[in-house]
Design a protein around this motif. Structure first.
Motif, mmCIF file in Angstrom:
data_model
loop_
_atom_site.group_PDB
_atom_site.id
_atom_site.type_symbol
_atom_site.label_atom_id
_atom_site.label_comp_id
_atom_site.label_asym_id
_atom_site.label_seq_id
_atom_site.Cartn_x
_atom_site.Cartn_y
_atom_site.Cartn_z
ATOM 1 N N MET A 281 0.838 -1.223 0.102
ATOM 2 C CA MET A 281 -0.030 0.217 0.045
ATOM 3 C C MET A 281 0.927 1.395 0.067
ATOM 4 O O MET A 281 0.547 2.225 -0.509
ATOM 5 N N GLY A 282 1.844 1.208 0.824
ATOM 6 C CA GLY A 282 2.641 2.357 0.763
ATOM 7 C C GLY A 282 3.590 2.658 -0.439
ATOM 8 O O GLY A 282 3.731 3.716 -0.764
ATOM 9 N N GLN A 283 4.055 1.457 -1.027
ATOM 10 C CA GLN A 283 4.887 1.417 -2.262
ATOM 11 C C GLN A 283 3.952 2.117 -3.413
ATOM 12 O O GLN A 283 4.471 2.924 -4.319
ATOM 13 N N TYR A 284 2.621 1.685 -3.691
ATOM 14 C CA TYR A 284 1.694 2.136 -4.657
ATOM 15 C C TYR A 284 1.019 3.292 -4.068
ATOM 16 O O TYR A 284 0.005 3.786 -4.973
ATOM 17 N N GLY A 285 0.947 3.704 -2.905
ATOM 18 C CA GLY A 285 0.127 5.127 -2.606
ATOM 19 C C GLY A 285 -1.375 4.448 -2.523
ATOM 20 O O GLY A 285 -2.230 5.639 -2.530
ATOM 21 N N ARG A 286 -1.511 3.392 -2.201
ATOM 22 C CA ARG A 286 -3.057 2.948 -2.215
ATOM 23 C C ARG A 286 -3.602 3.249 -0.756
ATOM 24 O O ARG A 286 -2.873 2.942 0.270
ATOM 25 N N VAL A 287 -4.733 4.105 -0.861
ATOM 26 C CA VAL A 287 -5.510 4.297 0.450
ATOM 27 C C VAL A 287 -7.005 3.942 0.220
ATOM 28 O O VAL A 287 -7.475 4.061 -0.906
ATOM 29 N N TYR A 288 -7.469 3.345 1.159
ATOM 30 C CA TYR A 288 -8.796 2.780 0.963
ATOM 31 C C TYR A 288 -9.978 3.885 1.922
ATOM 32 O O TYR A 288 -9.379 4.628 2.739
ATOM 33 N N ASN A 289 -11.141 3.646 1.493
ATOM 34 C CA ASN A 289 -12.091 4.533 2.081
ATOM 35 C C ASN A 289 -12.568 4.476 3.665
ATOM 36 O O ASN A 289 -12.757 5.286 4.446
ATOM 37 N N ASP A 290 -12.575 3.012 3.726
ATOM 38 C CA ASP A 290 -12.877 2.490 5.391
ATOM 39 C C ASP A 290 -12.371 1.138 5.613
ATOM 40 O O ASP A 290 -11.732 0.442 4.638
ATOM 41 N N ASN A 291 -12.655 0.529 6.727
ATOM 42 C CA ASN A 291 -11.868 -0.700 7.279
ATOM 43 C C ASN A 291 -12.433 -1.811 6.428
ATOM 44 O O ASN A 291 -11.879 -2.899 6.087
ATOM 45 N N ALA A 292 -13.788 -1.879 5.846
ATOM 46 C CA ALA A 292 -14.469 -2.849 5.382
ATOM 47 C C ALA A 292 -13.803 -2.943 3.909
ATOM 48 O O ALA A 292 -13.552 -3.959 3.292
ATOM 49 N N GLU A 293 -13.583 -1.770 3.201
ATOM 50 C CA GLU A 293 -12.872 -1.799 1.902
ATOM 51 C C GLU A 293 -11.671 -2.339 2.075
ATOM 52 O O GLU A 293 -10.967 -3.046 1.008
ATOM 53 N N LYS A 294 -10.660 -1.879 3.045
ATOM 54 C CA LYS A 294 -9.490 -2.433 3.297
ATOM 55 C C LYS A 294 -9.316 -3.925 3.465
ATOM 56 O O LYS A 294 -8.595 -4.606 3.015
ATOM 57 N N ALA A 295 -10.504 -4.433 4.199
ATOM 58 C CA ALA A 295 -10.438 -5.934 4.590
ATOM 59 C C ALA A 295 -10.575 -6.528 3.159
ATOM 60 O O ALA A 295 -10.081 -7.562 3.043
ATOM 61 N N MET A 296 -11.539 -6.162 2.293
ATOM 62 C CA MET A 296 -11.717 -6.805 1.236
ATOM 63 C C MET A 296 -10.503 -6.728 0.116
ATOM 64 O O MET A 296 -10.436 -7.804 -0.383
ATOM 65 N N ARG A 297 -10.050 -5.706 0.043
ATOM 66 C CA ARG A 297 -8.740 -5.594 -0.617
ATOM 67 C C ARG A 297 -7.580 -6.395 -0.227
ATOM 68 O O ARG A 297 -6.734 -6.891 -0.934
ATOM 69 N N TYR A 298 -7.541 -6.382 1.333
ATOM 70 C CA TYR A 298 -6.534 -7.391 1.698
ATOM 71 C C TYR A 298 -6.683 -8.979 1.342
ATOM 72 O O TYR A 298 -5.868 -9.633 0.931
ATOM 73 N N ARG A 299 -8.193 -9.209 1.316
ATOM 74 C CA ARG A 299 -8.561 -10.630 1.032
ATOM 75 C C ARG A 299 -8.268 -10.949 -0.393
ATOM 76 O O ARG A 299 -7.390 -11.946 -0.863
ATOM 77 N N ILE A 300 -8.421 -10.040 -1.246
ATOM 78 C CA ILE A 300 -7.945 -9.951 -2.877
ATOM 79 C C ILE A 300 -6.345 -10.083 -2.960
ATOM 80 O O ILE A 300 -6.083 -10.905 -3.640
ATOM 81 N N PHE A 301 -5.695 -9.196 -2.269
ATOM 82 C CA PHE A 301 -4.219 -9.385 -2.267
ATOM 83 C C PHE A 301 -3.872 -10.480 -1.836
ATOM 84 O O PHE A 301 -2.730 -11.030 -2.507
#
Length: 134
Positions: free
Chosen positions: A42-62
């Motif tokens: 996330m830091g390398q590509y400057g990725r920021v998520y709107n909320d914890n739910a989106e972050k959890a979903m993106r983490y699962r996909i990652f």
């Protein structure tokens, strides 16, 4: 005699519980490592998520994508290897939708192009001269 089988049963039960606990600890360590990898990515590509739910979903996909890449590279049957990039938290469908195909604008006032540029030309020469190639 009746106490001997119960001790064996207790010993087996404790052994099974110990195996489950060690697997749970190993899984927790792997998850912690994966969370750290996701945070670094996330830091390398400057990725920021709107909320914890989106972050959890993106983490699962990652995590699924990382596991796929690592499994693919371990097999080693191809002359190339897969790597990580800025799209590692997207599903295949999301990536395809964002990168494939031309998206027409919704502007309905755009002029329509004719199918043939010279369709209304009436002054046409009766013959064409061939230039010699001398």
């Amino acid at each position: 005699m009746a106490s001997t089988p119960s001790w064996k049963l207790i010993f087996v039960a404790l052994l099974v519980l110990e195996m489950w606990a060690s697997q749970a600890i190993a899984r927790s360590l792997q998850d912690a490592s994966m969370v750290e990898r996701h945070e670094q990515w996330m830091g390398q590509y400057g990725r920021v998520y709107n909320d914890n739910a989106e972050k959890a979903m993106r983490y699962r996909i990652f995590k699924e994508n990382v596991e796929y890449i690592e499994t693919f590279n371990k097999v080693g049957t191809r002359h190339y290897k897969l790597g990580f990039n800025q799209f590692a938290d997207l599903t295949n469908k999301e990536f395809q939708a964002s990168r494939n195909g031309y998206k027409m604008s919704s502007n309905q006032n755009a002029p329509k192009a004719s199918s043939f540029r010279y369709e209304n030309v009436t002054a046409v020469p009766s013959s064409m001269m061939k230039l010699s190639e001398d």
